[in-house]
Write a protein that holds these residues in place. Sequence first.
Motif, PDB file in Angstrom:
ATOM      1  N   ILE A   1       0.841  -1.201   0.000  1.00  0.00           N
ATOM      2  CA  ILE A   1       0.000   0.000   0.000  1.00  0.00           C
ATOM      3  C   ILE A   1       0.874   1.247   0.000  1.00  0.00           C
ATOM      4  CG2 ILE A   1      -1.624   1.353   1.378  1.00  0.00           C
ATOM      5  CD1 ILE A   1      -2.973  -1.223   2.209  1.00  0.00           C
ATOM      6  N   ASP A   2       1.929   1.243   0.817  1.00  0.00           N
ATOM      7  CA  ASP A   2       2.831   2.400   0.872  1.00  0.00           C
ATOM      8  C   ASP A   2       3.496   2.643  -0.483  1.00  0.00           C
ATOM      9  OD1 ASP A   2       2.222   2.758   3.535  1.00  0.00           O
ATOM     10  OD2 ASP A   2       3.970   1.644   4.281  1.00  0.00           O
ATOM     11  N   GLU A   3       3.888   1.554  -1.140  1.00  0.00           N
ATOM     12  CA  GLU A   3       4.512   1.679  -2.461  1.00  0.00           C
ATOM     13  C   GLU A   3       3.535   2.245  -3.487  1.00  0.00           C
ATOM     14  OE1 GLU A   3       6.622  -1.212  -5.828  1.00  0.00           O
ATOM     15  OE2 GLU A   3       6.043  -2.032  -3.874  1.00  0.00           O
ATOM     16  N   ARG A   4       2.297   1.765  -3.432  1.00  0.00           N
ATOM     17  CA  ARG A   4       1.267   2.257  -4.358  1.00  0.00           C
ATOM     18  C   ARG A   4       1.020   3.749  -4.163  1.00  0.00           C
ATOM     19  NH1 ARG A   4      -3.271   0.478  -7.395  1.00  0.00           N
ATOM     20  NH2 ARG A   4      -2.482  -1.644  -7.166  1.00  0.00           N
ATOM     21  N   HIS A   5       0.883   4.171  -2.907  1.00  0.00           N
ATOM     22  CA  HIS A   5       0.571   5.576  -2.659  1.00  0.00           C
ATOM     23  C   HIS A   5       1.764   6.489  -2.921  1.00  0.00           C
ATOM     24  CE1 HIS A   5      -3.578   6.118  -1.094  1.00  0.00           C
ATOM     25  NE2 HIS A   5      -3.507   4.788  -1.119  1.00  0.00           N
ATOM     26  N   LYS A   6       2.961   5.967  -2.798  1.00  0.00           N
ATOM     27  CA  LYS A   6       4.141   6.746  -3.171  1.00  0.00           C
ATOM     28  C   LYS A   6       4.130   7.016  -4.671  1.00  0.00           C
ATOM     29  CE  LYS A   6       9.184   6.756  -2.916  1.00  0.00           C
ATOM     30  NZ  LYS A   6      10.398   6.009  -2.498  1.00  0.00           N
ATOM     31  N   ALA A   7       3.729   6.004  -5.452  1.00  0.00           N
ATOM     32  CA  ALA A   7       3.634   6.165  -6.905  1.00  0.00           C
ATOM     33  C   ALA A   7       2.499   7.109  -7.287  1.00  0.00           C
ATOM     34  CB  ALA A   7       3.441   4.810  -7.574  1.00  0.00           C
ATOM     35  N   ILE A   8       1.406   7.050  -6.529  1.00  0.00           N
ATOM     36  CA  ILE A   8       0.249   7.908  -6.814  1.00  0.00           C
ATOM     37  C   ILE A   8       0.561   9.365  -6.488  1.00  0.00           C
ATOM     38  CG2 ILE A   8      -2.119   8.438  -6.079  1.00  0.00           C
ATOM     39  CD1 ILE A   8      -2.558   5.424  -5.800  1.00  0.00           C
ATOM     40  N   GLY A   9       1.257   9.585  -5.366  1.00  0.00           N
ATOM     41  CA  GLY A   9       1.663  10.952  -5.046  1.00  0.00           C
ATOM     42  C   GLY A   9       1.024  11.548  -3.819  1.00  0.00           C
ATOM     43  N   PHE A  10       0.341  10.733  -2.997  1.00  0.00           N
ATOM     44  CA  PHE A  10      -0.131  11.232  -1.694  1.00  0.00           C
ATOM     45  C   PHE A  10      -0.164  10.077  -0.699  1.00  0.00           C
ATOM     46  CE2 PHE A  10      -3.900  10.650  -4.411  1.00  0.00           C
ATOM     47  CZ  PHE A  10      -4.613   9.703  -3.707  1.00  0.00           C
ATOM     48  N   PRO A  11      -0.042  10.376   0.603  1.00  0.00           N
ATOM     49  CA  PRO A  11       0.120   9.333   1.619  1.00  0.00           C
ATOM     50  C   PRO A  11      -1.163   8.539   1.862  1.00  0.00           C
ATOM     51  CG  PRO A  11      -0.059  11.480   2.662  1.00  0.00           C
ATOM     52  CD  PRO A  11       0.007  11.740   1.198  1.00  0.00           C
ATOM     53  N   TYR A  12      -0.978   7.360   2.424  1.00  0.00           N
ATOM     54  CA  TYR A  12      -2.111   6.493   2.791  1.00  0.00           C
ATOM     55  C   TYR A  12      -2.589   6.852   4.199  1.00  0.00           C
ATOM     56  CZ  TYR A  12      -4.783   2.297   3.931  1.00  0.00           C
ATOM     57  OH  TYR A  12      -5.784   1.435   4.314  1.00  0.00           O
ATOM     58  N   GLN A  13      -3.891   7.033   4.349  1.00  0.00           N
ATOM     59  CA  GLN A  13      -4.472   7.408   5.641  1.00  0.00           C
ATOM     60  C   GLN A  13      -5.567   6.419   6.036  1.00  0.00           C
ATOM     61  OE1 GLN A  13      -5.770  11.420   4.649  1.00  0.00           O
ATOM     62  NE2 GLN A  13      -3.929  12.302   5.584  1.00  0.00           N
ATOM     63  N   PRO A  14      -5.274   5.471   6.937  1.00  0.00           N
ATOM     64  CA  PRO A  14      -6.304   4.523   7.395  1.00  0.00           C
ATOM     65  C   PRO A  14      -7.447   5.253   8.090  1.00  0.00           C
ATOM     66  CG  PRO A  14      -4.115   3.821   8.060  1.00  0.00           C
ATOM     67  CD  PRO A  14      -3.977   5.228   7.574  1.00  0.00           C
TER      68      PRO A  14
END
Length: 508
Positions: A100-113
Amino acid sequence: MADKTSFSELIQSGYATKGDSITLGTAMLNGETVENAYVKIPLKTLNRHGLIAGATGTGKTKTLQIIAENLSEKGIPVLLMDVKGDLSGIAEPGTPNAKIDERHKAIGFPYQPKRFPAEILSLSEQDGVRLRATVIEFGPVLLSRILDLSDTQSGIVSVIFKYCDDHKLPLLDLKDFKKILQYSTNEGKEQFAESYGRISTSSTGAILRKIVELEQQGGNLFFGEKSFDPQDLLRLDDNGMGYINIIRLTDIQDRPKLFSTFMLSLLAEIYATFPEQGDSGRPELVIFVDEAHLIFNEASKALLNQIESIVKLIRSKGVGLYFVTQNPTDVPDAVLSQLGLKIQHALRAFTAKDRKAIKLTAENYPVSSYYKTDEVLTALGIGEALVSALNEKGIPTPLAHTMLRAPMSRMDILSDDELKGLLQNSSLVPKYHQTIDRESAYEILTRKIEEANTQEAKEKSQKETASKQYPTSRTTSRSRKTANPWIKTFSSPTVIRSVLGILGKMMK
């Protein structure tokens, strides 16, 4: 190699929004995400309906979950059809991990549960807020279409409803409707014939068979009181987040008649009760229909026409409808043409028929100079999709191969204890938990028939008693003749045969 700069500018201008919006993810080109090329959907156009399609295991359910979360966060309530039973985790926050962290790094914003306010609803005997509707709420037209009746049979249903309305007979459940059908051709046939015309027993028999079919799919659980109020779908929690209402349908996958019956009744009730919204800039409610082929595959032509009409009209009430299915061809063309947002996950080309379907699907999307759409459709990874939406002016956006963000809530189901706790804290479960069986057409007609039978038996008994006490003159005359011994003697069979024998000899 396509130019990333021009592509980024195209996406940024095509998906730019002046008002509020939700972000699905970031556009991709040549297998990589493009910086700042965010794919945003304006809230203003989310009542223009949509489609989420793709092969099994490509991420359709998670895409549904992403959109539902973002809508809830914006204060827009959502209704989800949970056919596979994997959406209850929305009520609990997600768990970060390396992928998930890798995906959101590629997307360009952090993951927030994050957790979201959820309500569990049920059409069957599963735990949850019980969803019911009365027969009278359906009305004769919708009920006839659900039962797939002929014009003649539909006319009889209309007459039945009119009779019940005229005689104050509430039609609440299928038991009521069956009783009045039987009454119309038996005890009450003369009354019906006089005021409404004679009703054919063959027609009522055919209608009864259709009702039995619906009962076998669980219709007797759905029809009745207390009726569900669609306004209860529009609740917000204390933080202003919209409730995500999840209908558990895991036990009715093999009962499409009940599923489509519920869907049509709910949409019809929403259309009848929700006010016209106008151009408010955001939807009032968004409904996701998972496994949409369950509705369309078993639907009659009349039922499909009803669905098409509702899809066209309900948008003005601020309600968005989103169909989730494996292939766009599962949705009739008349409905598909009404869908503004299309999110297409990967399709598989195992057969010649599959390849033909992929080419047909590719033609449903805007032409792009950056993608060969039919090739991209088979190469999409899990959590990737082709997206085409409407901008705030209602113009289709550029086609975007999108890496979708991860759901903020749990991507799994609730445990039994978590589900129990959620139901215990629900304010709607107590409201709809009890089954109400008040006096309605069945009880009133049963009592009326019993009273008529009692009265008929009483009159018959009185006639028999009067007949014994006061015999007729004919009976009395016969009794007197029989009482005379000479008459009795000469009328005996032996004397008569003797006389006839003497007369015979004299004639010789």
